[in-house]
Design an enzyme around this catalytic site. Sequence first.
Site, PDB file in Angstrom:
ATOM      1  N   LYS A  50       0.555  -1.285  -0.045  1.00  0.00           N
ATOM      2  CA  LYS A  50       0.012  -0.017  -0.060  1.00  0.00           C
ATOM      3  C   LYS A  50       0.962   1.435  -0.033  1.00  0.00           C
ATOM      4  O   LYS A  50       0.712   2.284  -0.895  1.00  0.00           O
ATOM      5  CB  LYS A  50      -1.054  -0.026   1.375  1.00  0.00           C
ATOM      6  CG  LYS A  50      -1.990  -1.031   1.173  1.00  0.00           C
ATOM      7  CD  LYS A  50      -2.818  -1.320   2.421  1.00  0.00           C
ATOM      8  CE  LYS A  50      -3.918  -2.444   2.262  1.00  0.00           C
ATOM      9  NZ  LYS A  50      -4.315  -2.828   3.648  1.00  0.00           N
ATOM     10  N   GLN A  94      -3.937  -1.570   9.750  1.00  0.00           N
ATOM     11  CA  GLN A  94      -4.035  -2.868   9.212  1.00  0.00           C
ATOM     12  C   GLN A  94      -4.569  -3.932   9.853  1.00  0.00           C
ATOM     13  O   GLN A  94      -4.313  -3.929  11.289  1.00  0.00           O
ATOM     14  CB  GLN A  94      -2.492  -3.286   8.816  1.00  0.00           C
ATOM     15  CG  GLN A  94      -2.518  -4.655   7.834  1.00  0.00           C
ATOM     16  CD  GLN A  94      -3.078  -4.506   6.557  1.00  0.00           C
ATOM     17  OE1 GLN A  94      -2.835  -3.510   5.904  1.00  0.00           O
ATOM     18  NE2 GLN A  94      -3.933  -5.515   6.307  1.00  0.00           N
ATOM     19  N   ASP A 117     -10.517   2.957   4.449  1.00  0.00           N
ATOM     20  CA  ASP A 117     -10.880   1.629   4.338  1.00  0.00           C
ATOM     21  C   ASP A 117     -12.354   1.404   4.368  1.00  0.00           C
ATOM     22  O   ASP A 117     -12.791   0.306   4.090  1.00  0.00           O
ATOM     23  CB  ASP A 117     -10.192   0.704   5.580  1.00  0.00           C
ATOM     24  CG  ASP A 117      -9.091  -0.040   5.070  1.00  0.00           C
ATOM     25  OD1 ASP A 117      -8.978  -0.290   4.009  1.00  0.00           O
ATOM     26  OD2 ASP A 117      -8.074  -0.245   6.284  1.00  0.00           O
TER      27      ASP A 117
END
Length: 295
Positions: A50, A94, A117
Amino acid sequence: MVILDGKKASQAIKNQLKQQVLSLGSDKKPHLAAILVGNDGASETYVASKVRSCEEVGFESTLVRLDNDVSESTLLQAIETLNADDSVDGILVQLPLPKHIREQRVIESIDAEKDVDGFHPVNAGKLVQGLPSFIPATPYGIMLMLAHFNIDTKGKHAVVIGRSNIVGRPMSILLSSNHPQGNCTVTICHSHTKNLEDICARADIIVAALGRPGFVTNNMVKDGAVVIDVGITRVEDSAAPKGYRIKGDVAYEEVAPKTSAITPVPGGVGLMTIAGLLKNTMQAHLNRTQITVDR
Ligand code: NAP
Protein backbone atom coordinates in the site's frame (compact mmCIF):
# COMPACT_ATOMS: atom_id res chain seq x y z
CA MET A 1 -12.81 -16.66 -21.56
CA VAL A 2 -11.41 -13.32 -20.37
CA ILE A 3 -8.86 -13.21 -17.60
CA LEU A 4 -9.75 -10.23 -15.43
CA ASP A 5 -6.20 -9.02 -15.02
CA GLY A 6 -5.90 -6.93 -11.86
CA LYS A 7 -2.50 -5.70 -12.91
CA LYS A 8 -3.87 -4.05 -16.07
CA ALA A 9 -6.99 -2.66 -14.43
CA SER A 10 -5.18 -1.32 -11.37
CA GLN A 11 -2.43 0.21 -13.50
CA ALA A 12 -5.05 2.11 -15.51
CA ILE A 13 -6.48 3.53 -12.27
CA LYS A 14 -3.02 4.38 -10.94
CA ASN A 15 -2.23 6.21 -14.17
CA GLN A 16 -5.41 8.31 -13.80
CA LEU A 17 -4.53 9.08 -10.18
CA LYS A 18 -0.98 10.09 -11.14
CA GLN A 19 -2.41 12.62 -13.59
CA GLN A 20 -4.86 13.86 -10.98
CA VAL A 21 -2.05 14.37 -8.44
CA LEU A 22 -0.07 16.38 -10.99
CA SER A 23 -3.08 18.57 -11.66
CA LEU A 24 -3.40 19.34 -7.92
CA GLY A 25 -0.05 21.19 -7.86
CA SER A 26 3.16 20.20 -6.12
CA ASP A 27 2.26 21.30 -2.58
CA LYS A 28 -1.12 19.51 -2.46
CA LYS A 29 -0.73 15.77 -2.31
CA PRO A 30 -3.13 13.21 -0.86
CA HIS A 31 -1.59 11.76 2.31
CA LEU A 32 -2.30 8.24 3.60
CA ALA A 33 -1.22 7.20 7.10
CA ALA A 34 -1.08 3.46 7.83
CA ILE A 35 -0.77 1.91 11.28
CA LEU A 36 0.81 -1.53 11.51
CA VAL A 37 0.69 -3.36 14.83
CA GLY A 38 3.16 -6.21 15.27
CA ASN A 39 5.09 -7.98 12.53
CA ASP A 40 2.74 -10.55 11.00
CA GLY A 41 4.26 -11.53 7.64
CA ALA A 42 1.10 -11.12 5.55
CA SER A 43 0.22 -7.77 7.15
CA GLU A 44 3.78 -6.51 6.57
CA THR A 45 3.45 -7.44 2.89
CA TYR A 46 0.05 -5.75 2.49
CA VAL A 47 1.12 -2.53 4.20
CA ALA A 48 4.39 -2.37 2.27
CA SER A 49 2.53 -2.70 -0.99
CA LYS A 50 0.00 0.00 0.00
CA VAL A 51 2.84 2.40 0.92
CA ARG A 52 4.70 1.57 -2.32
CA SER A 53 1.55 2.20 -4.37
CA CYS A 54 1.09 5.61 -2.70
CA GLU A 55 4.62 6.56 -3.74
CA GLU A 56 3.97 5.27 -7.27
CA VAL A 57 1.03 7.63 -7.81
CA GLY A 58 2.66 10.59 -6.06
CA PHE A 59 0.77 10.46 -2.73
CA GLU A 60 2.48 11.07 0.56
CA SER A 61 2.47 8.18 2.99
CA THR A 62 3.31 7.70 6.64
CA LEU A 63 3.78 4.32 8.28
CA VAL A 64 3.29 4.16 12.04
CA ARG A 65 4.66 0.91 13.50
CA LEU A 66 3.59 -0.28 16.92
CA ASP A 67 4.72 -3.34 18.88
CA ASN A 68 2.54 -6.42 19.03
CA ASP A 69 1.99 -5.90 22.77
CA VAL A 70 1.01 -2.22 22.43
CA SER A 71 -1.92 -1.32 24.70
CA GLU A 72 -5.29 -0.49 23.19
CA SER A 73 -5.14 3.00 24.68
CA THR A 74 -1.75 3.70 23.07
CA LEU A 75 -3.12 2.59 19.71
CA LEU A 76 -6.22 4.78 20.18
CA GLN A 77 -3.94 7.71 21.06
CA ALA A 78 -1.93 7.16 17.85
CA ILE A 79 -5.19 7.24 15.87
CA GLU A 80 -6.30 10.39 17.69
CA THR A 81 -3.03 12.08 16.73
CA LEU A 82 -3.62 11.22 13.06
CA ASN A 83 -7.28 12.32 13.29
CA ALA A 84 -6.08 15.72 14.51
CA ASP A 85 -3.24 16.03 11.98
CA ASP A 86 -4.47 18.34 9.24
CA SER A 87 -1.86 17.06 6.79
CA VAL A 88 -3.31 13.51 6.89
CA ASP A 89 -6.20 12.76 4.53
CA GLY A 90 -6.67 9.04 5.07
CA ILE A 91 -6.00 6.63 7.93
CA LEU A 92 -5.92 2.85 7.84
CA VAL A 93 -5.20 0.38 10.60
CA GLN A 94 -4.02 -2.90 9.12
CA LEU A 95 -6.18 -5.80 10.31
CA PRO A 96 -6.18 -8.25 11.99
CA LEU A 97 -5.09 -6.76 15.32
CA PRO A 98 -3.66 -8.71 18.26
CA LYS A 99 -6.36 -10.43 20.34
CA HIS A 100 -6.07 -8.06 23.33
CA ILE A 101 -7.22 -5.10 21.20
CA ARG A 102 -10.90 -4.59 20.44
CA GLU A 103 -11.03 -4.22 16.67
CA GLN A 104 -14.44 -2.55 16.58
CA ARG A 105 -13.34 0.06 19.12
CA VAL A 106 -10.34 0.87 16.92
CA ILE A 107 -12.43 1.09 13.74
CA GLU A 108 -14.88 3.45 15.43
CA SER A 109 -12.07 5.70 16.71
CA ILE A 110 -10.98 6.66 13.19
CA ASP A 111 -12.48 9.94 11.99
CA ALA A 112 -15.16 8.82 9.49
CA GLU A 113 -13.94 11.59 7.13
CA LYS A 114 -10.49 9.94 7.04
CA ASP A 115 -11.74 6.31 7.10
CA VAL A 116 -10.38 5.32 3.68
CA ASP A 117 -10.86 1.62 4.47
CA GLY A 118 -14.59 2.33 4.75
CA PHE A 119 -15.09 0.17 7.85
CA HIS A 120 -16.50 2.86 10.16
CA PRO A 121 -20.22 2.35 10.90
CA VAL A 122 -20.95 5.84 9.53
CA ASN A 123 -19.51 4.86 6.14
CA ALA A 124 -21.15 1.41 6.26
CA GLY A 125 -24.52 3.07 6.98
CA LYS A 126 -24.08 5.56 4.15
CA LEU A 127 -23.22 2.73 1.77
CA VAL A 128 -26.44 0.91 2.69
CA GLN A 129 -28.43 4.09 2.00
CA GLY A 130 -26.67 4.75 -1.31
CA LEU A 131 -25.07 7.96 -0.03
CA PRO A 132 -21.53 9.04 -0.97
CA SER A 133 -19.15 7.22 1.38
CA PHE A 134 -15.80 5.50 1.57
CA ILE A 135 -16.50 2.02 0.17
CA PRO A 136 -14.43 -0.81 1.67
CA ALA A 137 -11.43 -1.12 -0.63
CA THR A 138 -11.89 -4.73 -1.78
CA PRO A 139 -15.53 -4.49 -2.92
CA TYR A 140 -14.77 -1.05 -4.36
CA GLY A 141 -11.84 -2.53 -6.27
CA ILE A 142 -14.08 -5.30 -7.62
CA MET A 143 -16.62 -2.72 -8.85
CA LEU A 144 -13.77 -0.84 -10.55
CA MET A 145 -12.61 -4.07 -12.15
CA LEU A 146 -16.12 -4.89 -13.44
CA ALA A 147 -16.23 -1.39 -14.94
CA HIS A 148 -12.76 -1.68 -16.48
CA PHE A 149 -13.65 -4.90 -18.28
CA ASN A 150 -17.21 -3.79 -19.17
CA ILE A 151 -18.82 -6.71 -17.39
CA ASP A 152 -22.58 -6.55 -17.81
CA THR A 153 -24.23 -6.92 -14.40
CA LYS A 154 -27.73 -5.50 -14.96
CA GLY A 155 -30.45 -8.03 -14.13
CA LYS A 156 -27.92 -10.80 -13.46
CA HIS A 157 -28.10 -13.22 -10.57
CA ALA A 158 -25.02 -12.64 -8.40
CA VAL A 159 -24.04 -15.02 -5.61
CA VAL A 160 -21.68 -13.67 -2.95
CA ILE A 161 -20.12 -16.30 -0.70
CA GLY A 162 -19.14 -14.69 2.61
CA ARG A 163 -20.84 -11.96 4.66
CA SER A 164 -17.97 -10.18 6.40
CA ASN A 165 -18.14 -6.42 6.95
CA ILE A 166 -15.02 -5.90 4.86
CA VAL A 167 -15.87 -7.97 1.78
CA GLY A 168 -19.03 -10.05 1.42
CA ARG A 169 -21.70 -7.80 2.89
CA PRO A 170 -20.63 -4.52 1.22
CA MET A 171 -20.12 -6.47 -2.03
CA SER A 172 -23.71 -7.73 -1.88
CA ILE A 173 -24.98 -4.17 -1.26
CA LEU A 174 -22.98 -2.74 -4.16
CA LEU A 175 -24.05 -5.43 -6.62
CA SER A 176 -27.71 -4.90 -5.71
CA SER A 177 -27.47 -1.09 -5.86
CA ASN A 178 -28.70 1.09 -8.70
CA HIS A 179 -25.24 1.58 -10.19
CA PRO A 180 -23.75 0.83 -13.65
CA GLN A 181 -21.96 -2.21 -12.16
CA GLY A 182 -24.91 -3.07 -9.91
CA ASN A 183 -28.59 -3.83 -10.54
CA CYS A 184 -28.02 -7.52 -9.84
CA THR A 185 -30.36 -9.81 -7.97
CA VAL A 186 -28.11 -10.91 -5.15
CA THR A 187 -27.97 -14.04 -3.01
CA ILE A 188 -25.58 -13.79 -0.07
CA CYS A 189 -24.28 -17.09 1.32
CA HIS A 190 -22.48 -17.99 4.56
CA SER A 191 -21.52 -21.00 6.61
CA HIS A 192 -25.18 -21.84 7.41
CA THR A 193 -26.38 -21.68 3.80
CA LYS A 194 -28.07 -24.87 2.62
CA ASN A 195 -27.66 -26.14 -0.96
CA LEU A 196 -24.79 -23.75 -1.61
CA GLU A 197 -23.62 -25.78 -4.60
CA ASP A 198 -27.04 -25.52 -6.30
CA ILE A 199 -27.30 -21.80 -5.57
CA CYS A 200 -23.87 -21.18 -7.11
CA ALA A 201 -24.68 -23.33 -10.12
CA ARG A 202 -27.55 -20.93 -10.96
CA ALA A 203 -25.40 -17.80 -10.66
CA ASP A 204 -24.43 -15.52 -13.53
CA ILE A 205 -21.78 -13.93 -11.29
CA ILE A 206 -20.02 -15.58 -8.33
CA VAL A 207 -17.95 -13.62 -5.82
CA ALA A 208 -16.09 -16.07 -3.60
CA ALA A 209 -14.93 -14.43 -0.35
CA LEU A 210 -14.77 -17.10 2.30
CA GLY A 211 -11.10 -17.93 2.75
CA ARG A 212 -11.29 -21.66 1.87
CA PRO A 213 -8.74 -22.50 -0.84
CA GLY A 214 -10.24 -24.19 -3.91
CA PHE A 215 -13.77 -24.20 -2.42
CA VAL A 216 -15.58 -23.30 -5.67
CA THR A 217 -15.30 -26.27 -8.02
CA ASN A 218 -16.48 -26.70 -11.60
CA ASN A 219 -19.77 -28.42 -10.68
CA MET A 220 -20.74 -25.18 -8.84
CA VAL A 221 -20.26 -22.93 -11.87
CA LYS A 222 -22.57 -22.67 -14.86
CA ASP A 223 -21.21 -22.23 -18.37
CA GLY A 224 -20.42 -18.60 -19.12
CA ALA A 225 -20.52 -17.37 -15.52
CA VAL A 226 -18.28 -14.53 -14.30
CA VAL A 227 -16.16 -15.64 -11.33
CA ILE A 228 -14.49 -13.20 -8.94
CA ASP A 229 -12.07 -14.85 -6.53
CA VAL A 230 -11.37 -12.76 -3.44
CA GLY A 231 -9.72 -15.48 -1.38
CA ILE A 232 -6.11 -15.16 -0.32
CA THR A 233 -4.77 -18.04 1.74
CA ARG A 234 -1.13 -18.93 2.30
CA VAL A 235 -0.79 -22.66 1.71
CA GLU A 236 2.46 -24.35 2.71
CA ASP A 237 4.52 -25.56 -0.22
CA SER A 238 8.12 -26.57 0.40
CA ALA A 239 8.83 -26.39 -3.35
CA ALA A 240 7.86 -22.70 -3.49
CA PRO A 241 10.66 -20.13 -3.00
CA LYS A 242 8.93 -18.60 0.05
CA GLY A 243 7.78 -21.96 1.46
CA TYR A 244 4.11 -21.16 0.69
CA ARG A 245 1.81 -20.37 -2.21
CA ILE A 246 -1.11 -17.98 -2.35
CA LYS A 247 -4.36 -19.82 -3.10
CA GLY A 248 -7.75 -18.38 -3.98
CA ASP A 249 -11.19 -19.70 -3.04
CA VAL A 250 -11.75 -21.00 -6.59
CA ALA A 251 -10.26 -24.16 -8.08
CA TYR A 252 -8.98 -22.05 -10.97
CA GLU A 253 -7.71 -24.75 -13.35
CA GLU A 254 -10.99 -26.65 -13.50
CA VAL A 255 -13.34 -23.64 -13.21
CA ALA A 256 -11.71 -21.16 -15.62
CA PRO A 257 -12.59 -23.01 -18.88
CA LYS A 258 -16.32 -22.87 -18.00
CA THR A 259 -16.40 -19.14 -17.31
CA SER A 260 -16.81 -16.11 -19.54
CA ALA A 261 -14.47 -14.14 -17.25
CA ILE A 262 -12.45 -14.96 -14.14
CA THR A 263 -9.95 -13.28 -11.83
CA PRO A 264 -6.62 -15.02 -11.22
CA VAL A 265 -5.06 -15.36 -7.74
CA PRO A 266 -2.61 -13.74 -7.34
CA GLY A 267 -2.90 -10.90 -9.86
CA GLY A 268 -6.63 -10.23 -9.57
CA VAL A 269 -8.68 -8.74 -6.76
CA GLY A 270 -5.70 -8.08 -4.45
CA LEU A 271 -4.30 -5.43 -6.78
CA MET A 272 -7.74 -3.88 -7.19
CA THR A 273 -8.06 -3.55 -3.42
CA ILE A 274 -5.08 -1.22 -3.46
CA ALA A 275 -6.61 0.72 -6.37
CA GLY A 276 -9.80 1.13 -4.30
CA LEU A 277 -7.81 2.35 -1.31
CA LEU A 278 -5.92 4.90 -3.44
CA LYS A 279 -9.18 6.20 -4.96
CA ASN A 280 -10.65 6.57 -1.46
CA THR A 281 -7.54 8.47 -0.34
CA MET A 282 -7.80 10.82 -3.29
CA GLN A 283 -11.49 11.32 -2.49
CA ALA A 284 -10.68 12.06 1.16
CA HIS A 285 -8.22 14.68 -0.02
CA LEU A 286 -10.66 16.21 -2.50
CA ASN A 287 -13.55 16.28 -0.03
CA ARG A 288 -11.96 19.36 1.54
CA THR A 289 -12.59 21.17 -1.72
CA GLN A 290 -15.94 19.43 -2.27
CA ILE A 291 -14.91 17.73 -5.50
CA THR A 292 -16.32 14.26 -6.23
CA VAL A 293 -14.45 11.43 -7.96
CA ASP A 294 -16.52 9.43 -10.48
CA ARG A 295 -17.51 6.14 -8.85
P1 NAP B 1 -14.03 -13.72 7.13
O1 NAP B 1 -14.27 -12.50 7.93
O2 NAP B 1 -13.40 -14.91 7.76
O3 NAP B 1 -15.43 -14.16 6.54
C1 NAP B 1 -15.58 -15.35 5.84
C2 NAP B 1 -17.02 -15.51 5.44
O4 NAP B 1 -17.13 -16.72 4.71
C3 NAP B 1 -17.98 -15.60 6.62
O5 NAP B 1 -19.16 -14.86 6.35
C4 NAP B 1 -18.30 -17.09 6.70
O6 NAP B 1 -19.60 -17.40 7.15
C5 NAP B 1 -18.17 -17.51 5.25
N1 NAP B 1 -17.85 -18.93 5.15
C6 NAP B 1 -16.82 -19.58 5.75
N2 NAP B 1 -16.86 -20.88 5.42
C7 NAP B 1 -17.90 -21.05 4.60
C8 NAP B 1 -18.46 -22.15 3.93
N3 NAP B 1 -17.93 -23.39 4.04
N4 NAP B 1 -19.54 -21.97 3.16
C9 NAP B 1 -20.10 -20.73 3.04
N5 NAP B 1 -19.63 -19.64 3.65
C10 NAP B 1 -18.54 -19.80 4.42
O7 NAP B 1 -13.16 -13.43 5.85
P2 NAP B 1 -12.97 -12.08 4.98
O8 NAP B 1 -12.19 -11.11 5.74
O9 NAP B 1 -14.27 -11.68 4.40
O10 NAP B 1 -12.03 -12.64 3.82
C11 NAP B 1 -12.41 -13.70 2.99
C12 NAP B 1 -11.24 -14.10 2.11
O11 NAP B 1 -10.87 -12.99 1.31
C13 NAP B 1 -9.97 -14.47 2.88
O12 NAP B 1 -9.26 -15.44 2.15
C14 NAP B 1 -9.17 -13.17 2.89
O13 NAP B 1 -7.78 -13.38 3.03
C15 NAP B 1 -9.51 -12.66 1.52
N6 NAP B 1 -9.38 -11.22 1.35
C16 NAP B 1 -8.76 -10.82 0.23
C17 NAP B 1 -8.64 -9.48 -0.02
C18 NAP B 1 -8.00 -9.05 -1.30
O14 NAP B 1 -7.56 -7.92 -1.42
N7 NAP B 1 -7.95 -9.94 -2.30
C19 NAP B 1 -9.11 -8.53 0.88
C20 NAP B 1 -9.76 -8.97 2.02
C21 NAP B 1 -9.90 -10.33 2.26
P3 NAP B 1 -20.12 -17.06 8.65
O15 NAP B 1 -20.40 -15.60 8.64
O16 NAP B 1 -21.35 -17.88 8.78
O17 NAP B 1 -19.02 -17.44 9.57
